[in-house]
Motif scaffolding. Structure first.
Motif, PDB file in Angstrom:
ATOM      1  N   UNK A 154       1.123   6.986  -7.806  1.00 36.61           N
ATOM      2  CA  UNK A 154       1.613   6.814  -8.426  1.00 36.61           C
ATOM      3  C   UNK A 154       1.415   4.946  -8.291  1.00 36.61           C
ATOM      4  N   UNK A 155       3.244   5.022  -8.336  1.00 36.87           N
ATOM      5  CA  UNK A 155       2.974   3.837  -8.172  1.00 36.87           C
ATOM      6  C   UNK A 155       2.517   3.384  -6.814  1.00 36.87           C
ATOM      7  N   UNK A 156       2.363   3.375  -5.890  1.00 32.56           N
ATOM      8  CA  UNK A 156       1.142   2.751  -4.645  1.00 32.56           C
ATOM      9  C   UNK A 156       0.039   2.653  -5.070  1.00 32.56           C
ATOM     10  N   UNK A 157       0.017   3.909  -5.423  1.00 34.19           N
ATOM     11  CA  UNK A 157      -1.442   3.661  -5.265  1.00 34.19           C
ATOM     12  C   UNK A 157      -2.723   5.448  -4.116  1.00 34.19           C
ATOM     13  N   UNK A 158      -3.164   5.693  -4.341  1.00 31.87           N
ATOM     14  CA  UNK A 158      -3.750   6.206  -3.394  1.00 31.87           C
ATOM     15  C   UNK A 158      -4.636   5.608  -2.882  1.00 31.87           C
ATOM     16  N   UNK A 198       3.322   3.978   1.151  1.00 30.44           N
ATOM     17  CA  UNK A 198       2.056   3.035   0.943  1.00 30.44           C
ATOM     18  C   UNK A 198       0.810   3.352   2.553  1.00 30.44           C
ATOM     19  N   UNK A 199      -0.282   3.494   2.047  1.00 32.20           N
ATOM     20  CA  UNK A 199      -1.163   3.422   3.046  1.00 32.20           C
ATOM     21  C   UNK A 199      -1.527   2.174   3.348  1.00 32.20           C
ATOM     22  N   UNK A 200      -0.572   1.711   4.515  1.00 35.51           N
ATOM     23  CA  UNK A 200      -1.445  -0.210   4.646  1.00 35.51           C
ATOM     24  C   UNK A 200      -2.755   0.179   5.486  1.00 35.51           C
ATOM     25  N   UNK A 201      -3.120  -1.114   4.546  1.00 36.39           N
ATOM     26  CA  UNK A 201      -4.627  -1.886   5.462  1.00 36.39           C
ATOM     27  C   UNK A 201      -4.929  -2.276   6.344  1.00 36.39           C
ATOM     28  N   UNK A 202      -4.469  -1.805   7.475  1.00 35.26           N
ATOM     29  CA  UNK A 202      -3.539  -3.479   8.220  1.00 35.26           C
ATOM     30  C   UNK A 202      -5.076  -3.991   9.046  1.00 35.26           C
ATOM     31  N   UNK A 203      -5.118  -5.567   9.424  1.00 27.93           N
ATOM     32  CA  UNK A 203      -5.912  -5.774  10.286  1.00 27.93           C
ATOM     33  C   UNK A 203      -5.692  -5.775  10.807  1.00 27.93           C
ATOM     34  N   UNK A 204      -4.698  -4.849  11.931  1.00 30.02           N
ATOM     35  CA  UNK A 204      -5.529  -4.248  13.399  1.00 30.02           C
ATOM     36  C   UNK A 204      -3.331  -3.823  13.715  1.00 30.02           C
ATOM     37  N   UNK A 205      -3.226  -3.177  14.981  1.00 29.23           N
ATOM     38  CA  UNK A 205      -1.843  -2.351  14.750  1.00 29.23           C
ATOM     39  C   UNK A 205      -1.826  -3.503  16.286  1.00 29.23           C
ATOM     40  N   UNK A 206       0.028  -3.778  15.784  1.00 31.39           N
ATOM     41  CA  UNK A 206       0.384  -4.456  17.025  1.00 31.39           C
ATOM     42  C   UNK A 206       1.561  -4.186  17.421  1.00 31.39           C
TER      43      UNK A 206
END
Ligand code: ADP
Length: 399
Positions: A154-158, A198-206
């Motif tokens: 709820x706090x982070x958002x699905x 939180x699910x990170x909508x990352x640009x890329x993984x490094x």
């Protein structure tokens, strides 16, 4: 000239032994990381003895010896300590309590510090330690039941990511939760304690491969990691991102190295956000899959660097020799079977490509069986190197 092998030498001449002395590094774990560590340690005059429960483990053909025992087997680890001048581990399943006790009992230095291993083994403790030190991490919460998960989501958002606190690797133990209808099943599939991120909508993984030596640190250039199904597929170096992002990642990695105690190589997995921020995903207290490119691509490989660090030698230079891509060779089979590879000749026939076979006797779906590295020879773009590496990888099959 008399050569001294580990602590076992008891021959008559010791006058020249400092020049000719061969030291022994004991390694808990004998997978591909132990294998490549043994290969890299040999030129330094360091022989490796590994401890691994699987007879003929990947490291055994290149190590001086293998002790066949579970990673937390007391007698096995004691025998390893008795034979070694230095101890390290290449797997997080090593037992920090046992390592601490043999460190005292056998007076053999263990690196990285077993306390660091203990912190890292529990993803929740690891993240808390990082956050308390002011190192940027994704938002996370400890969760004990459905209500906790729902509250965090709820706090982070699905969507959110549920993670087992201990024992996960290559994405096992991670369960994405898209909405509240998935909470119950997700929790049921994770054993032991858990956390929600939180699910990170990352640009890329490094990632940064960093090393802590005797009063010095060193970091390799930023690598860009391509994952599918949460498993590393390819690493592109240098990462195709802004210079400032690379600099920020290096600073974060230096902060991580400052925080953790014990000499050795650390694999520091990072997310680059769309805003160019760096968040730490997780840390491995050992050489890391995303650093395999250093064998051909850097002045010092991460394995040599680890051997140098844990034996108290000076660290090596981390400069890139040139742009480089590595690609994992993963099990492309439906079920566990004898490993019979074909198509690997294509890698050997390709100029600038290097082949690393891990010597595993069995293959199963997505098991890491080997990797290939492609260094730039002419003026190939990173995209071209990546495409060629993928094409070569796709030639290989276990079917
Ligand atoms: P493991 O310990 O199994 O390697 P990680 O926690 O590193 O697990 O996660 C594996 C992969 O899952 C990451 O490389 C990334 O692709 C994805 N992942 C992990 N955590 C998150 C997150 N909070 N948000 C988005 N993706 C994530």
């Amino acid at each position: 000239m008399a050569a001294r092998v580990g602590k076992s030498y008891a021959g008559p001449s010791t006058t020249h032994h400092q020049m000719t002395r061969t030291e022994t590094l004991g390694v808990v774990g004998g997978g591909q990381l132990g294998r490549m560590l043994a290969e890299a340690a040999a030129p330094l005059g360091v022989e490796v003895v590994v401890l691994d429960p699987t007879p003929e483990c990947p490291a055994s053909p290149v190590a001086r010896d293998q002790i066949v025992a579970e990673f937390d087997d007391e007698e096995g680890v004691q025998e390893l300590a008795a034979r070694a001048d230095y101890l390290t581990y290449e797997i997080e399943l090593a037992d920090p309590d046992l390592l601490e006790s043999v460190e005292r009992e056998y007076d053999v230095p263990v690196n990285p510090d077993p306390e660091t291993l203990r912190t890292i083994q529990d993803k929740l403790v690891q993240k808390r330690t990082l956050r308390e030190a002011g190192i940027p991490v994704p938002e996370f919460r400890q969760v004990d039941d459905r209500a906790d998960v729902a509250a965090a989501a709820e706090e982070f958002g699905y969507p959110v990511m549920l993670k087992a606190r201990e024992g996960g690797y290559d994405g096992r133990g991670n369960v994405p939760i898209a909405d509240e209808t998935e909470v119950e099943d997700a929790l049921a599939s994770v054993s032991g304690g858990a956390m929600v991120e939180e699910f990170v909508a990352f640009e890329r993984e490094v990632s940064v491969i960093g090393a802590k030596g005797d009063g010095e640190t060193a970091t390799f250039p930023l690598g860009e990691n391509v994952h599918r199904e949460e498993i590393l597929r390819e690493t592109v170096v240098p990462a195709r991102t802004d210079e400032e992002v690379g600099e920020r990642a290096r600073e974060v990695a230096e902060d991580v190295l400052d925080l953790l105690s014990g000499r050795g190589v650390y694999g520091i997995e990072l997310f680059e956000t769309p805003e160019g921020e760096i968040l730490v995903n997780e840390i491995a207290p050992r050489p890391h899959n995303s650093g395999h490119y250093t064998i051909e691509g850097a002045l010092t490989s991460q394995f040599e660097q680890h051997a140098r660090a844990v034996t108290g030698r000076p660290l090596g230079a981390t400069d890139l020799r040139g742009p480089v891509v590595s690609a994992n060779l993963l099990g492309d089979v439906e079920e566990r079977q004898r490993a019979e590879i074909s198509g690997d000749e294509a890698i050997l026939a390709h100029p600038g490509a290097s082949y690393h076979w891990y010597g595993k006797h069995e293959v199963y779906p997505l098991r890491k069986m080997g990797h290939l590295t492609l260094v730039r020879r002419d003026d190939e773009t990173p995209e071209r190197l990546l495409r060629d590496a993928r094409d070569l990888r796709d030639e290989v099959t276990f079917e």
